[in-house]
Design a protein around this motif. Structure first.
Motif, short mmCIF file in Angstrom:
data_model
loop_
_atom_site.label_atom_id
_atom_site.label_comp_id
_atom_site.label_asym_id
_atom_site.label_seq_id
_atom_site.Cartn_x
_atom_site.Cartn_y
_atom_site.Cartn_z
N GLY A 133 15.29 32.22 -27.64
CA GLY A 133 14.60 31.61 -26.36
C GLY A 133 13.88 30.49 -27.31
N LEU A 134 13.13 30.96 -28.33
CA LEU A 134 12.17 29.96 -29.03
C LEU A 134 13.06 28.61 -29.79
N ALA A 135 14.31 29.24 -30.08
CA ALA A 135 15.05 28.16 -30.67
C ALA A 135 15.47 27.21 -29.40
N ALA A 136 15.72 27.78 -28.54
CA ALA A 136 16.27 26.83 -27.27
C ALA A 136 15.10 26.02 -26.90
N VAL A 137 13.84 26.07 -27.21
CA VAL A 137 12.74 25.30 -26.97
C VAL A 137 12.52 24.49 -28.29
N TYR B 136 15.28 12.70 -19.16
CA TYR B 136 14.75 13.64 -17.81
C TYR B 136 16.08 13.99 -17.11
N THR B 137 17.17 13.16 -16.91
CA THR B 137 18.17 13.74 -16.07
C THR B 137 19.54 13.93 -16.75
N ASN B 138 19.63 13.47 -18.02
CA ASN B 138 20.93 13.85 -18.68
C ASN B 138 21.11 15.53 -18.94
N PRO B 139 21.88 16.12 -18.80
CA PRO B 139 22.36 17.58 -19.00
C PRO B 139 22.37 18.08 -20.45
N TYR B 140 22.59 17.02 -21.45
CA TYR B 140 22.81 17.60 -22.52
C TYR B 140 21.59 17.85 -23.44
N LEU B 141 20.38 17.09 -22.91
CA LEU B 141 19.07 17.70 -23.41
C LEU B 141 18.17 18.84 -22.43
N ARG B 142 18.48 18.68 -21.11
CA ARG B 142 18.08 19.75 -20.41
C ARG B 142 18.69 21.09 -20.15
N VAL B 143 19.95 20.96 -20.99
CA VAL B 143 20.61 22.55 -20.86
C VAL B 143 19.89 23.26 -21.73
N PHE B 144 19.06 23.12 -22.64
CA PHE B 144 18.20 23.89 -23.39
C PHE B 144 17.18 24.90 -22.74
N GLU B 145 16.83 24.18 -21.48
CA GLU B 145 15.92 24.81 -20.60
C GLU B 145 16.87 25.91 -20.05
N PHE B 146 17.79 25.74 -19.65
CA PHE B 146 18.82 26.79 -19.15
C PHE B 146 19.10 27.97 -20.08
#
Length: 403
Positions: A179-183, A228-238
């Motif tokens: 989880g920490l790595a995903a952040v 903000y909107t691209n999934p390639y960066l936001r996937v790490f929150e998931f």
């Protein structure tokens, strides 16, 4: 927990978390679109923007948590099939999305008749929910608020690939470090973006020379997509949400004060004045800044659901969160016009917009979202495809937390 047969236990606290996230996003949008922001202090405007960012990030972290909790591999867990998973996700998001996307297109055809026919690629991306997967500044957004659903659909595609590796994490410490790595990964990417922005923008401008006379417009579009909107960066929150669910399934619950600390941390991030010259924070606030506190909140609420999460209204809002979100451009716009015509009435317009959107979302969920999902999922039930009840994945059943 992991040894139980059948579907996992329903986590009431996460339903309450979903309802809160829906109301946070709605409140942020209502204030940003209706209130006279030009008269507000700059710090307050920044906090309102972060309020919406926080709510959307909460949905992404929560989605990873609930999906992994529902479909984690292990002895006694329900069987997982990518096809059945995809059908369940389709049933969850597409009926109401498709209906409101078509409604948005109809409004556009009235206002700008040539816009749809002039941009068939944008139409295809909108209807296929791939509009955030690439940067296309020359293509108009036909249903702008649908970006979050497009990004979420990308998460659904990668979930089957991530499910087993995260499920194989052998201990609580391994899940915590994952989880920490995903952040850490998106924060490192954010630091690189902040440091490399001039070179990045020069590269983008070279690929879109038509914006040579409108560089500010291109910079805004590119910054919005990249951070903000691209999934390639936001996937790490998931992924952070998935790792937190793995931590929960190993028996971790956290101390009793964890939820309070998470809420206090999130409130501080929303309200704190960021130094104007610190570009890193302005980028991080668009994505991973809130994820650690949101993951802690998920863990705390899953273990110790608050009393409000059991209330009927809270459960209804949680179930209708998608409809409430996608309806906002339609239900808030009339009150925006009222506030412009009568500036002194903007608090009343905001309150009316909140009430109208919530009521319309609940109705749409009851009349369209729920029935359409049940009809689609009936294809996987006895009499439709020959499957037995035990073959139906847990996420299809009516008592599951909605995604």
């Amino acid at each position: 927990m992991e040894a139980q047969r059948g579907k996992p236990a329903f986590l009431t606290g996460l339903g309450g978390f979903r309802a809160l996230a829906a109301l946070i996003v709605l409140t942020g949008h209502a204030l940003s679109w209706i209130a006279p922001l030009a008269t507000f202090p700059a710090a307050l405007c920044a906090s309102l923007a972060r309020l919406t960012q926080l709510g959307l990030s909460a949905f992404f972290v929560l989605s990873g948590f609930v999906l992994f909790y529902s479909h984690a591999p292990g002895p006694g867990r329900p069987p997982f099939g990518p096809g059945r998973f995809a059908l369940a996700r389709l049933a969850r998001v597409y009926p109401v999305y498709g209906l409101l996307a078509l409604a948005s297109l109809a409004v556009l055809l009235v206002r700008e008749p040539a816009i749809v026919s002039a941009h068939p690629g944008s139409l295809a991306a909108c209807l296929s929910l791939t509009q955030t997967w690439f940067f296309a500044p020359d293509v108009p957004a036909l249903f702008p608020i649908g970006w979050a659903v497009s990004t979420e659909v990308f998460f659904y595609l990668v979930f089957p690939l991530l499910r087993r590796p995260i499920g194989a994490l052998p201990s609580r410490w391994a899940a915590l470090w994952a989880g920490l790595a995903a952040v850490a990964v998106p924060l490192a990417a954010v630091a690189w973006i902040a440091r490399s922005w001039p070179a990045l923008f020069a590269w983008v401008l070279g690929r879109h020379p038509g914006y040579a006379a409108a560089t500010a417009d291109l910079a805004g579009l590119f910054f919005q997509w990249l951070t903000y909107t691209n999934p390639y960066l936001r996937v790490f929150e998931f992924v952070c949400g998935m790792a937190t669910a793995r931590l929960f399934l190993t028996g971790a619950r956290g101390p009793a004060w964890l939820g309070v600390a998470a809420v206090a941390g999130l409130a501080g991030l929303v309200a704190a004045p960021f130094p104007g010259a610190w570009f890193f924070l302005s980028v991080a606030a668009n994505n991973a800044l809130y994820a650690p506190f949101l993951a802690a909140a998920c863990l705390a609420l899953a273990a110790r659901p608050p009393a409000f999460a059991n209330r009927r209204t809270c459960k209804a809002i949680a179930g209708a969160s998608l409809s409430i979100y996608l309806l906002q451009p339609f239900t808030l716009e009339p009150w925006t016009a009222l506030a412009k015509a009568f500036p002194g009435l903007w608090p009343l317009a905001v309150a009316a917009g909140l009430a109208a959107t919530t009521a319309a979302g609940l109705a749409l969920s009851h009349l369209v979202e729920g029935p359409a999902a049940r009809r689609i999922l009936a294809w996987g039930r006895p009499g439709a495809s020959g499957r037995t009840p035990g073959n139906a994945p847990a996420a299809w059943r009516g008592t599951r937390p909605k995604q």
